[in-house]
Scaffold this active site. Structure first.
Site, mmCIF file in Angstrom:
data_model
loop_
_atom_site.group_PDB
_atom_site.id
_atom_site.type_symbol
_atom_site.label_atom_id
_atom_site.label_comp_id
_atom_site.label_asym_id
_atom_site.label_seq_id
_atom_site.Cartn_x
_atom_site.Cartn_y
_atom_site.Cartn_z
ATOM 1 N N GLY A 1 -50.954 48.126 -33.126
ATOM 2 C CA GLY A 1 -52.411 47.987 -33.196
ATOM 3 C C GLY A 1 -52.754 47.189 -34.441
ATOM 4 N N ASN A 2 -53.995 47.286 -34.901
ATOM 5 C CA ASN A 2 -54.419 46.502 -36.069
ATOM 6 C C ASN A 2 -53.457 46.709 -37.244
ATOM 7 O OD1 ASN A 2 -55.776 46.679 -38.838
ATOM 8 N ND2 ASN A 2 -57.247 45.410 -37.744
ATOM 9 N N LYS B 1 -64.217 62.352 -40.924
ATOM 10 C CA LYS B 1 -63.607 61.638 -39.794
ATOM 11 C C LYS B 1 -64.407 61.941 -38.546
ATOM 12 C CE LYS B 1 -59.794 59.146 -39.228
ATOM 13 N NZ LYS B 1 -59.090 58.393 -40.285
HETATM 14 N N1 GLU Z 1 -59.654 54.840 -40.607
HETATM 15 C C1 GLU Z 1 -59.163 54.360 -41.857
HETATM 16 C C2 GLU Z 1 -58.338 55.423 -42.550
HETATM 17 O O1 GLU Z 1 -57.804 56.300 -41.931
HETATM 18 C C3 GLU Z 1 -60.242 53.735 -42.723
HETATM 19 C C4 GLU Z 1 -61.360 54.642 -43.130
HETATM 20 C C5 GLU Z 1 -62.511 53.919 -43.807
HETATM 21 O O2 GLU Z 1 -62.428 52.726 -44.036
HETATM 22 O O3 GLU Z 1 -63.494 54.613 -44.107
HETATM 23 O O4 GLU Z 1 -58.113 55.359 -43.728
#
Ligand code: GLU
Length: 419
Positions: A220-221, A106
């Site tokens: 949000g999205n 992340k």
């Molecule tokens: N940010 C999204 C999650 O928390 C997607 C992560 C991604 O597609 O790599 O799952």
């Protein structure tokens, strides 16, 4: 209600419980309780007024035993290392639970992107890539969007990465616009995946959409598209909220597309973000985000940030099902209370995994120089989410535990086996 408990301590508690149950030993727990790599760097950009400003940026590469590190980048004023570590850890588990060959990572920048102009946002996004590009890449670590980042930001990032490595590299980031190598369906994939998982549970519980009232926290999205899809499927959306507050809609509920139109029409566009709110919808009772969580509804969808349901408010939750579309919205203490109250929690590492599943599909399409149709993407996503739900459900029955514990058992076991 929001507590300031360290979310990383919370996930480690759950990890310990799981590794003990699986008899994986102290060495495995110890390895899994810290990230492989922590990258931190201050980013300085020029603001439009000619001054310079510095923002702290992160990339945590938690574990890659099952495949390259994978996970989004969050732009948020409260982003910090413990949060990014927690979210990176959840990515490792999420990829394992849905069985895609990816590890977890992340990233983040501590910034309120709503205060930036479009140019400032672009300079900051490109600065993130310049800081970390040597440590990421299509076979190593593939970032994606998360809270307050979007396809446009991904297209700047891929462009910067491609320039730095001297070749076009669309597979270096996912969640791109379709014109820049993105996948059909990626933008709505997290919500779509949540819907598939919820539908499986609804079958087990015999829930009928037209008799089911839903409250969604976050617009949000993920929150918006989840509300929109559930509305299209006949569920009644009776409460919505965003960072500025919420509304309750009596009777048959509201069409979230209408709410989005009003929010956009009444909100001011600053830089890349609309400063509107669902509260702009007049003629509805206003509620706070905390009040929304405690409404007498059938399904509650936390789709905003972590630590929303804690031991301070878990007792007041009235929903029968919680679909965790945010990462980490429920603390372990709250989990125990909800379990006693017989509330079914569809955990984040299953419920919101549709985003990373379609990110994986996007990466495959980029590597193959291929493009799938939206139908192909959603058919494959549906299969993946249904199978994952059924694996988690079976584990929960077998071990007589809640769905989060079952998902942890499944995910951690797969990670241990990959070792
Ligand atoms: N940010 C999204 C999650 O928390 C997607 C992560 C991604 O597609 O790599 O799952």
């Amino acid at each position: 209600m929001k507590n300031k408990a360290n979310p990383f301590v919370n996930v480690l508690k759950k990890l310990k419980e799981t590794t003990d149950q699986l008899d994986l030993g102290e060495q495995f727990y110890s390895k899994m309780s810290k990230p492989n790599v922590v990258l931190e760097q201050p980013l300085t950009i020029k603001l439009d007024n000619g001054k310079e400003k510095t923002y702290q940026a992160y990339r945590v590469q938690y574990n890659n035993d099952r495949g390259p590190y994978k996970g989004g980048i969050r732009f948020h004023p409260e982003a910090n290392l413990d949060e990014v570590k927690t979210l990176a850890f959840l990515m490792v588990l999420k990829c394992a639970v849905v069985g895609i060959p990816m590890g977890g990572g992340k990233g983040g920048i501590q910034v309120n992107p709503k205060n930036l102009s479009e140019g400032e946002l672009e300079r900051l996004s490109r600065a993130w890539v310049r800081a970390f590009y040597k440590d990421i890449g299509p076979q190593k670590d593939i970032p994606a969007p998360d809270v307050y980042t979007n396809p446009k930001i991904m297209s700047w990032m891929v462009d910067e990465y491609s320039k730095l490595v001297g070749q076009d590299s669309p597979a270096s980031f996912t969640g791109k616009p379709i014109a820049n190598g993105g996948s059909a369906g990626r933008e709505t994939a997290t919500a779509q995946g949540g819907y598939y998982v919820l539908s499986e549970l609804a079958k087990k519980l015999n829930m009928k959409p037209e008799q089911t009232r839903v409250a969604v926290q976050g617009f949000g999205n993920v929150g918006y598209h989840t509300a929109r899809i559930l509305h299209e499927q006949g569920y009644k959306i009776v409460a919505l909220s965003d960072s500025r507050g919420g509304i309750v809609i009596n009777g048959d509920g509201v069409n979230p597309e209408h709410v989005m139109r009003v929010k956009k029409a009444k909100g001011v566009l600053v830089g890349a973000y609309c400063h509107g709110t669902v509260c702009d919808l007049i003629d509805h009772d206003k509620i706070s985000n905390e009040e929304l969580l405690e409404l007498d509804v059938d399904i509650l969808v936390p789709a905003a940030l972590e630590n929303q349901i804690t031991d301070a408010n878990a007792d007041n939750i009235k929903a029968k099902v919680i679909l965790e579309m945010a990462n980490g919205p429920i603390t372990p203490e709250a989990d125990a209370i909800l379990f006693k109250k017989n509330i079914q929690v569809l955990p984040d590492i299953l419920a919101n995994a549709g985003g990373v599943v379609v990110s994986y599909f996007e990466w495959l399409q980029n590597l193959d120089e291929n493009q799938w149709t939206e139908k192909e993407v959603f058919d494959k996503l549906q299969k993946t989410m249904q199978q994952s739900f059924s694996d988690v459900w079976a584990m929960a029955r077998k071990k007589k535990v809640d769905l989060r514990s079952a998902a942890y058992l499944l995910g951690v076991d797969r990670i241990a086996k990959a070792k």
